[in-house]
Write an enzyme that holds these catalytic residues in place. Structure first.
Site, short mmCIF file in Angstrom:
data_model
loop_
_atom_site.label_atom_id
_atom_site.label_comp_id
_atom_site.label_asym_id
_atom_site.label_seq_id
_atom_site.Cartn_x
_atom_site.Cartn_y
_atom_site.Cartn_z
N ASP A 216 -18.52 4.02 -8.76
CA ASP A 216 -17.94 4.98 -10.00
C ASP A 216 -18.86 5.95 -10.30
OD1 ASP A 216 -16.34 2.75 -10.09
OD2 ASP A 216 -17.27 1.79 -11.73
N GLY A 217 -20.00 6.08 -10.01
CA GLY A 217 -21.10 7.21 -10.22
C GLY A 217 -20.61 8.36 -9.56
N ASN A 310 -16.68 8.52 -19.65
CA ASN A 310 -17.08 7.45 -19.92
C ASN A 310 -17.42 7.15 -21.76
OD1 ASN A 310 -16.42 5.38 -18.06
ND2 ASN A 310 -18.53 5.20 -17.30
N TYR A 353 -20.17 0.36 -20.96
CA TYR A 353 -21.09 -0.06 -22.06
C TYR A 353 -20.56 -0.54 -23.39
CZ TYR A 353 -25.51 0.46 -24.44
OH TYR A 353 -26.70 0.22 -25.20
N ALA A 354 -19.34 -0.37 -23.67
CA ALA A 354 -18.80 -0.72 -24.78
C ALA A 354 -18.26 -2.01 -24.67
CB ALA A 354 -17.42 0.15 -25.20
#
Length: 488
Positions: A216-217, A310, A353-354
């Site tokens: 994903d990076g 993101n 992160y969410a």
């Protein structure tokens, strides 16, 4: 049961219309006073129109079909006389969210036309890739410091150059890899590659197509390279998680050929536009305006704008005190966040992160912005979802004991001082990600593979428990215990 014929149904319908016309609706005289028959103008108009349809005849003297008269009535559109299309006859689309809102609601209500429209909601199922001209230049982004990606990278670049005759762009740091330079196949094609340097060269309107090799990076890095319009992105899963990379590299030739021919679905992943407003910049602007009251020749201070795919995270940094952050929505004060920080994410970032902070997961086609607190000092502070067109203003509260720190997709970390503010809204430049199957299948497959969403032990069906239920009423407890001991 006997069924009436079409002629009987038509006759019955005509008789009912005549009865309503002659006798009127019951108790309607007390409601409407427009005419002695008791009908309102709208009801009277509808009855007259239906009677005229029944009275229409063709050249042979036969009555027109109901379907044909309905088509003629709809084809006339909303002409004079108050004719309107019925909402039930509009085509329904299979989509995750509704199409663009209609302009009229009922006989009188409608949306006021203005220039404040931020984005137009489109049916996600209709988002397909098409090329106005054949793509010529392709940007290949590979995962850094990963030896397992070197062989697929060389194989892909060689196929694009030799078979597809495309111009291949790579980052200049890729050519400095020692292990890659030892590859014999790569030495033969090294001089044919076009390089660029991150932060120095502008790739706007130079790239037709992007291929990511890694996790994903790599997709987040591609989003960072293009701060305006982004070319279509095709991401291959060669990393660890692969939540945003739906393609497998086994048959990349067939998949790439299909995409280059324009046979692919798209997922438009929205991004957040983040602008930092420093207190020092405002002071400098005020001093300049004091010198020149007319403001001639004064340019607005350049704002540091960045687009994130993101999330943008505001945290307390190395300070031991809780962060105290004021949150505004379209200029209106909403609340003060007291805790470890705040996450403002896109639907794409809702699974990052969410999600770890307790937020819900939202499909990337849903136009929204998520606001998630990090370890809030209140049990009732739950994550919220706001419309994509609003602007969020985030600043450090005046009574806060410490400053805050801001990071954008895990990069460009900087300090947010007292008096500074961060403004976040949805960008008009999304990231068009190519789907391996479609928008629905790819997202739920990534939930199951990457996050093990709803993975659990399956409950046994009744057939598997039939032996226990059948023997439960006949066997005693002692016999069942003896059977268990015997089995052991």
């Amino acid at each position: 049961m006997a069924c009436l014929s079409d002629i009987d149904l038509a006759t019955l319908h005509e008789n009912r219309l005549n009865q309503r016309w002659h006798y009127g609706l019951p108790n309607s005289v007390h409601v409407y006073h427009h005419n002695q028959d008791g009908f309102s103008p709208i009801t009277r108009f509808c009855l007259q129109r239906n009677r005229q349809k029944k009275a229409q005849r063709d050249e042979n003297g036969n009555c027109l079909e109901r379907g044909r008269s309905r088509e003629n009535a709809n084809s006339n559109g909303s002409a004079s006389g108050g004719k309107r299309k019925r909402s039930g006859t509009w085509p329904r689309t299979r989509s995750l969210n509704a199409p663009s809102p209609v302009q009229q609601f009922g006989p009188c209500g409608r949306i006021m036309k203005n220039s404040a429209m931020v984005m137009q909601i489109q049916d996600p199922a209709s988002q397909r890739l098409t090329w106005y001209k054949p793509p010529l230049t392709v940007l290949v982004i590979k995962k850094v410091s990963d030896a397992s990606v070197l062989a697929p990278f060389v194989q892909l670049v060689d196929w694009l150059l030799q078979d597809k005759h495309m111009v291949v762009w790579v980052e200049s740091a890729v050519l400095e890899d020692a292990q890659l330079n030892e590859n014999v196949q790569f030495k033969a094609i090294r001089d044919k590659l076009v390089t660029f340097k991150d932060g120095r060269d502008d790739l706007t309107d130079r790239i037709d197509f992007i291929v990511c090799l890694g996790g994903d990076g790599t997709l987040l890095y591609a989003s960072l390279l293009f701060q305006q319009s982004v070319p279509p992105v095709m991401a291959f899963h060669l990393g660890s998680l692969g939540f945003l990379t739906p393609f497998r590299f086994d048959n990349f030739q067939e998949q790439l050929t299909s995409v280059l021919e324009g046979h692919a679905a798209l997922t438009l992943r929205s991004r957040l536009r983040c602008v930092m407003h420093r207190r020092s910049d405002r002071k400098h602007e005020e001093k300049t305006q004091e010198v020149d009251p007319d403001g001639a020749g004064i340019a607005a201070p350049a704002a540091n704008s960045i687009l994130v795919l993101n999330e943008v995270v505001i945290d307390r940094g190395p300070s031991p005190y809780l962060s105290n952050i004021d949150l505004f929505l379209d200029g209106k004060y909403i609340t003060s966040v007291q805790g470890d920080g705040l996450i403002v994410s896109t639907p794409t970032g809702s699974t990052a992160y969410a999600a770890a902070a307790g937020a819900s997961m939202i499909h990337p086609s849903v136009p929204a912005i998520m606001v998630t607190p990090i370890c809030p000092h209140s049990l009732s502070f739950r994550p919220i979802v706001v419309p994509a067109g609003v602007e969020l203003k985030i600043s450090v509260s005046p009574e806060s004991r410490n400053t805050s720190w801001v990071s954008f997709d895990g990069r460009n970390r900087q300090e947010l001082f007292h008096g500074d503010s961060l403004r976040v809204t949805t960008s008009i430049y999304p990231v068009p990600c190519i789907c391996a199957q479609d928008q629905i299948s790819d997202w739920f497959a990534s939930l199951a593979d990457g996050l093990h969403w709803n993975v659990r032990k399956r409950q046994k069906c009744l057939d598997e428990l039939s032996d226990l239920t059948a023997s439960g009423s006949e066997d005693t407890l002692d016999e069942i215990e003896n059977m268990k001991l015997y089995d052991v």
